[in-house]
Design an enzyme around this catalytic site. Structure first.
Site, short mmCIF file in Angstrom:
data_model
loop_
_atom_site.label_atom_id
_atom_site.label_comp_id
_atom_site.label_asym_id
_atom_site.label_seq_id
_atom_site.Cartn_x
_atom_site.Cartn_y
_atom_site.Cartn_z
N ILE A 112 0.60 -1.33 0.02
CA ILE A 112 0.07 -0.08 -0.08
C ILE A 112 0.76 1.36 -0.11
CG2 ILE A 112 -2.17 -1.08 1.05
CD1 ILE A 112 -1.06 0.05 3.71
N GLY A 128 10.90 6.40 2.11
CA GLY A 128 12.47 6.43 2.31
C GLY A 128 12.94 5.30 3.32
N VAL A 172 5.44 -0.37 2.76
CA VAL A 172 4.39 -0.54 3.66
C VAL A 172 3.24 -1.64 3.08
CG1 VAL A 172 2.40 0.54 5.15
CG2 VAL A 172 4.66 1.67 4.49
N ASP A 209 9.05 15.76 9.28
CA ASP A 209 8.55 15.54 7.57
C ASP A 209 7.16 15.67 7.42
OD1 ASP A 209 9.09 14.97 5.05
OD2 ASP A 209 8.94 12.79 5.39
#
Length: 892
Positions: A91, A95, A99, A207
Site C-alpha cells: 500500500i 524512504g 508498507v 517530515d
C-alpha cells in the site's frame, strides 16, 4: 527522480562543491556531458548554496536521494506469510521502507506493516532510525497519531506493525477536491493537536506533509511516519543504559521533503519543534490554495525559494480565506524561528479561536435571519389580531368615552400590549432568574506572543477568585476549567461535564501598552450568548479592568449583591499594575510544578513585593512556592519551610482575611512544625474565609488523617471532590486517605477512576503502588512504580516503594539493586532518609530503618507526618525507639 539519477547528482555535486566558481562550468561540461537534466539539478543546488548563505554545511544529496528514491527491495507478495502477518497487498513505499496491508493471524486484525529494505539492513544508522521511529511513535498516545502495535524482526528484516487506517491521504484529498474552510481548519487543528502531544514528549516529526497525514472515513486525522522523528531537549523515551549509542543525524545532513522543509532544516541546522510548525504552515497553505508556497522547477529551486522568497498571500489564490487565517499562515511561515509560532499549542489556540469565531458568525447570521422572520410573522399576527378586534376596540372606545378617559389612553394600552408581546417573543431566550453556577473558561491569548500567556491565564484565575467570593454562586475551580485549555470542546459538553448553568469565555490581546479583552457569557439552557463585551484599556488600567469585568459578569448573572458582597467581588490586593503583572507571572510559573518553574515563580513574587511591599497576595504566592519545594521537589525542609512561614505570616499581617495565607501558614505548621492544633486552627480559619476551597479542604483532610481522625478526613476530602470533581490531585489524595483509613478496596476504586481521567497522572500511579503494597499485590505495585518512574525521574519515592514491593515479594537481589540506585542518586542530590528507611524495613533490617527514621526526624522530613498511620511501619510499632519517635512528634 530514480535512485541512479540521484546518485549521479550526488557524485557530481560532491565533487564540484569544492571547486572554485570560475572553474565549475568547465568541470560540469565534462562531468555531465549531454545529460541536461543532471547538469540542471547540480547547477540549481550550487546556485542555492551560493546565494543563500550556504544552506548546507555538507552535501545532502545522498540522504535525500535515499528518502525520495523508490528503494525497491525484495518485495513481499500477496499471500506470503511474514512473521505472524499474512500479506494482502502493498500500500505504500517510503524512504524508510515499504508498507503492506497485512492480517495479524494471532489477533485477527488488519495492520499496516512497514518493512525495512534488505539492502540497507546492514546500515546501523538506518536501522537505528527505524527503531527510533517505532519507539517515538509508540510512546505517543494520542487520537491523531498512528498507533504502533509492535516492532520486531523476521527473515532478517526489521518491521513495524501499526493500525491500518481506512481512508485517504491528505495529498489525495487535496488533489481530488477543494476543501471548504471549516474542513481545512478541522484538519489543521487535528494535525496541530498531534504535534502538540509529540512536542510535549520531546519528539519532532521533521517530515510533516500531506502524504504523511491520513483522513479516516469518519473524519479523524492521523499523522503517520515518525521515521524522521528526532528526540530533542533533555527528555528521553529511552530508559536503557545512558552509555548506549544514540542515533543522530550529522550536522548539515538534511532530512525531510524539500517543499515542506523549514529554512533551518534546508540549511541542515539543528531543529526543534518550530520546524514542524513551518511544515504545517506549508500544508495549511496548500489546503487553502492548492498551491505550494515555495514551489520550484527543481529541488534546488525549491530550497532557494524557502530561504530567500516570501510566500504569496493565500488570499491571492483564494479570496474566501479570512484575513485572520492568512495572518496565521504567514506567522507559521516566518523564516526567522523566533518570529514564528513558538509552540504548536500557540498555533492550536489561534486555529481553534478562528474556527469558533467563524462558527459563531454563522450562528449569529442564522439567528438574525430567524429573528427577522419571527418579527415578520409577529407583525402579521398583530395586524390580523388588530383587524379581528376592531369591534371589540370600538366597544372599549365607546366605554372609555362614556367614562371620559379619552382615546389617548386606549392608544397607550394597545401600544403597551403590542410592545410587550414583541419583547416577549424576541427576547424570550434571555433569562430573568439568577444563575447559580458558572465556569470561567481559560481566556485565550490572541496576542500572537506566547510570552504573554501568563496574562490570559492570570486574568482567568483572578476572575474565578473574585466570583468565588459570592455566597450564592458556585464557581468551578481553576483545576477543573483549565483541563479544557487548548481543547476543542463546545459549551454544552463543558456545561454537562462541570454541571453549570453558564459558561464565560474570553480572548485577550496585548499590543504594546494596549490591552483588549473580549468576553462572552453563554446561557447553557438556551445555548445562546446572553451577553458579550469588549474592553479596551491601557495595560496600566489592568487592576481596575479585572474589577469591572467581575462586576459586569455578576450583573448579567442576575445576582443580587449586598454591600459586603460587592466589596468582596471587586476587591483588589494591589493598585499597582506592574506588581499585579509580576504576581500573575509568578502564579503562571508556579503552576507548572517543575523545579525551574518554582524558582522562576519565587523571583517574580519577590519582584512584585519590591514594587508593592504591602501586596499580601504576592507574599501568599511566595509562601506557596517555598512550600512546594519541600513537598513536591524532594528538597530539604529546613531550607524552605522557614521562608514559607515568614511569607505567610507577613501576608496575614497585611490582610487577615486572605484565605490563601492562612492555608499556607497551616501547611508549615502541619508539614514542618508538627504542631497539629495550630495547623488545624489555620486550616479552619482558611475555610471560614473560603468554605468552598478544594485546596484548603484537602490539606485539612491530610492533618485529620495523620492524627488518626479518619472519618472526619474522608468527609472533608469527599466534599473537596464534590466541589471539584475533575481535580486529579483531590481524587488521588482521596484514594490515599482511604488506604490510611483501612479501606483499600475503596482506595483502589477511587484511584482507578482517577487514572481513567488521566492514565499519566503521576500521583495517582504512585498512590496506586502504595495501596497495592498494602493489599499484598506486589506485582501490580512494582508495575505502578515503574510507570511512575517513567513519568518523573526526579523523585526517589517510586524507587523506594518499588524496592519495598520487590523485597516483600522475595526479590531481594533486585530490591538491593534499587537501594544501591538510591544511594548513587543521593550523591548528586538530597534524598529523603525516610525513603531509605522504607527499603531497609522491607529487607528486615529494622535497626537501619529506625536509624534513617531518626535522621528523618532530625531533618524535619515532611514525610514523617504520616508516621502514625502509614501501614508499612506496622511491624515497628512495638519497638521502643519507634514509640519514642511517635511521642516526640506530638502524636501522643
Amino acid at each position: 527522480m530514480e535512485r541512479e539519477n540521484w546518485q549521479k547528482v550526488k557524485a557530481v555535486f560532491d565533487s564540484v562543491i569544492h571547486i572554485g566558481t570560475d572553474e565549475r562550468s568547465a568541470f560540469l561540461k565534462n562531468a555531465c556531458a549531454d545529460d541536461a537534466e543532471l547538469r540542471s539539478e547540480v547547477e540549481s543546488l550550487l546556485s542555492s548554496s551560493d546565494a543563500a548563505e550556504s544552506f548546507m554545511e555538507r552535501p545532502f544529496v545522498g540522504e535525500i536521494a535515499e528518502l525520495l528514491a523508490d528503494g525497491a527491495a525484495n518485495r513481499l507478495e500477496p499471500g506470503q506469510v511474514f512473521s505472524r502477518y499474512k500479506i494482502i497487498r502493498q500500500i505504500g513505499v517510503g524512504g524508510m521502507g515499504e508498507v503492506y496491508l497485512a492480517k495479524d493471524s494471532e489477533l485477527e486484525r488488519l495492520v499496516a506493516l512497514k518493512v525495512l529494505p534488505d539492502e540497507v539492513a546492514s546500515d546501523k544508522q538506518r536501522i537505528g532510525r527505524f527503531v527510533q521511529e517505532a519507539k517515538a511513535a509508540s510512546a505517543l498516545n494520542h487520537p491523531n497519531i498512528l498507533t504502533i502495535y509492535e516492532i520486531g524482526t523476521a527473515d532478517n528484516s526489521r518491521y513495524i506493525a501499526s493500525e491500518f487506517i481506512k481512508g485517504e491521504t491528505l495529498r489525495e484529498k487535496i488533489d481530488d477536491q477543494t476543501l471548504d474552510l471549516q474542513k481545512t481548519l478541522e484538519i489543521a487543528i487535528q494535525i496541530a493537536s498531534a504535534l502538540e502531544a509529540a512536542h510535549a514528549s520531546g519528539i519532532v516529526h521533521r517530515d510533516i506533509k500531506p502524504d504523511n497525514v491520513m483522513l479516516r472515513d469518519d473524519g479523524l486525522v492521523k499523522v503517520l511516519d515518525f521515521g524522521l522523528a528526532k528526540l530533542h531537549g533533555q527528555q528521553t523515551l529511552d530508559m536503557e543504559a545512558p552509555t548506549r549509542a544514540q542515533v543522530k543525524t550529522q550536522t548539515g545532513m538534511i532530512l525531510g521533503t524539500p517543499a515542506y522543509m523549514s529554512p533551518e532544516q534546508a540549511r541542515g541546522k539543528p531543529l526543534d519543534a518550530r520546524t514542524d510548525i513551518w511544515s504545517l504552515g506549508v500544508v495549511l497553505y496548500e489546503m487553502l490554495t492548492k498551491q505550494q508556497p515555495f514551489a520550484g522547477e527543481t529541488h534546488g529551486d525549491t530550497l532557494a525559494a524557502i530561504l530567500k522568497t516570501e510566500a504569496v498571500p493565500t488570499t491571492r489564490f483564494n479570496p474566501e480565506v479570512p484575513a485572520e487565517l492568512d495572518r496565521i499562515v504567514r506567522k507559521t511561515l516566518q523564516k526567522k524561528v523566533d518570529e514564528r509560532y513558538q509552540t504548536a499549542k500557540d498555533l492550536l489556540i489561534d486555529l481553534k479561536s478562528l474556527k469558533h469565531d467563524l462558527e459563531f458568525s454563522e450562528e449569529r447570521t442564522a439567528s438574525t435571519n430567524e429573528t427577522d422572520a419571527a418579527e415578520t410573522r409577529l407583525t402579521k399576527a398583530v395586524t390580523i389580531g388588530t383587524a379581528q378586534s376592531v369591534s371589540g376596540a370600538a366597544y372599549v372606545s365607546g366605554e372609555i368615552k362614556k367614562h371620559k378617559l379619552g382615546l389617548g389612553i386606549l392608544s397607550v394600552l394597545i401600544f403597551a400590549v403590542t410592545g410587550f408581546g414583541y419583547w416577549f417573543f424576541v427576547n424570550r431566550s434571555v433569562t430573568a432568574t439568577p444563575m447559580e453556577s458558572i465556569a470561567v473558561m481559560p481566556f485565550v491569548n490572541e496576542s500572537g506572543n506566547a510570552d504573554v500567556e501568563y496574562l490570559s491565564d492570570g486574568m482567568t484565575e483572578t476572575l474565578i477568585s473574585s466570583l468565588s467570593q459570592l455566597p450564592k454562586l458556585s464557581v468551578k475551580a481553576r483545576s477543573s476549567v483549565f483541563r479544557y485549555k487548548g481543547k476543542d470542546a463546545d459549551a454544552q459538553t463543558i456545561a454537562k461535564e462541570l454541571n453549570v448553568q453558564a459558561i464565560l469565555t474570553g480572548k485577550v490581546v496585548q499590543r504594546g501598552q494596549d490591552l483588549s479583552l473580549y468576553v462572552e457569557l453563554v446561557e447553557v439552557a438556551s445555548d445562546k450568548v446572553i451577553w458579550s463585551e469588549t474592553y479596551n484599556r491601557p495595560i496600566t488600567d489592568l487592576v481596575a479592568l479585572q474589577s469591572d469585568v467581575a462586576r459586569d459578569v455578576s450583573n448579567k448573572l442576575q445576582l443580587k449583591l449586598s454591600g459586603a458582597d460587592g466589596q468582596k467581588l471587586t476587591k483588589s490586593y494591589t493598585t499597582n499594575a506592574q506588581a499585579y503583572q509580576l504576581y500573575m507571572k509568578g502564579r503562571f510559573h508556579l503552576l507548572k510544578g517543575m523545579k525551574l518553574g518554582i524558582e522562576t515563580a519565587i523571583s517574580y513574587f519577590q519582584q512584585a513585593i519590591e514594587v508593592d511591599p504591602n501586596y499580601a497576595l504576592a507574599y501568599a504566592g511566595l509562601a506557596d512556592a517555598y512550600r512546594g519545594f519541600s513537598l513536591g521537589g524532594e528538597m530539604p525542609s529546613d531550607e524552605f519551610m522557614p521562608k514559607a512561614r515568614a511569607a505567610a505570616k507577613r501576608a496575614i499581617e497585611i490582610d487577615d482575611t486572605l484565605a490563601e495565607a492562612h492555608a499556607n501558614l497551616g501547611h508549615v505548621m502541619f508539614w514542618y512544625d508538627w504542631d497539629w492544633n495550630a495547623a488545624e486552627k489555620e486550616y479552619k480559619r482558611a475555610l471560614e474565609l473560603d468554605p468552598n476551597s478544594p485546596d484548603a479542604l484537602q490539606f485539612y483532610a491530610h492533618l485529620l488523617t495523620a492524627t488518626g481522625r479518619h472519618a472526619e478526613a474522608l468527609a472533608k476530602i469527599k466534599l473537596a471532590r464534590e466541589l471539584d470533581p475533575v481535580n486529579l490531585r483531590v481524587n488521588a489524595i482521596e484514594g490515599m486517605l482511604l488506604m490510611y483509613a483501612g479501606q483499600t478496596d475503596e482506595a483502589i476504586a477511587r484511584l482507578q477512576k482517577t487514572l481513567e481521567m488521566d492514565p499519566n497522572f503521576r500521583m495517582a500511579n504512585m498512590m496506586s503502588a502504595r495501596v497495592y503494597i498494602e493489599k499484598g499485590m506486589f506485582s501490580e505495585a512494582i508495575a505502578a512504580t515503574r510507570k511512575t518512574r517513567e513519568l518523573s525521574t526526579v523523585n526517589s519515592a517510586p524507587i523506594a516503594f518499588g524496592a519495598y514491593a520487590l523485597a516483600k515479594s522475595g526479590k531481594i537481589t533486585e530490591a538491593r539493586a534499587a537501594l544501591d540506585e538510591m544511594l548513587r542518586f543521593s550523591k548528586t542530590r538530597w534524598v529523603p532518609p525516610y525513603n531509605f528507611a522504607l527499603v531497609h524495613n522491607a529487607l528486615g533490617e529494622q535497626d537501619k530503618a529506625l536509624d534513617y527514621l531518626e535522621k528523618s526526624f532530625a531533618e524535619k522530613d515532611v514525610r514523617m507526618v504520616f508516621l502514625k498511620v502509614e501501614p508499612t511501619w506496622n511491624n515497628l510499632r512495638s519497638e521502643p525507639r519507634f514509640k519514642d519517635l511517635i511521642k516526640r512528634m506530638n502524636f501522643e
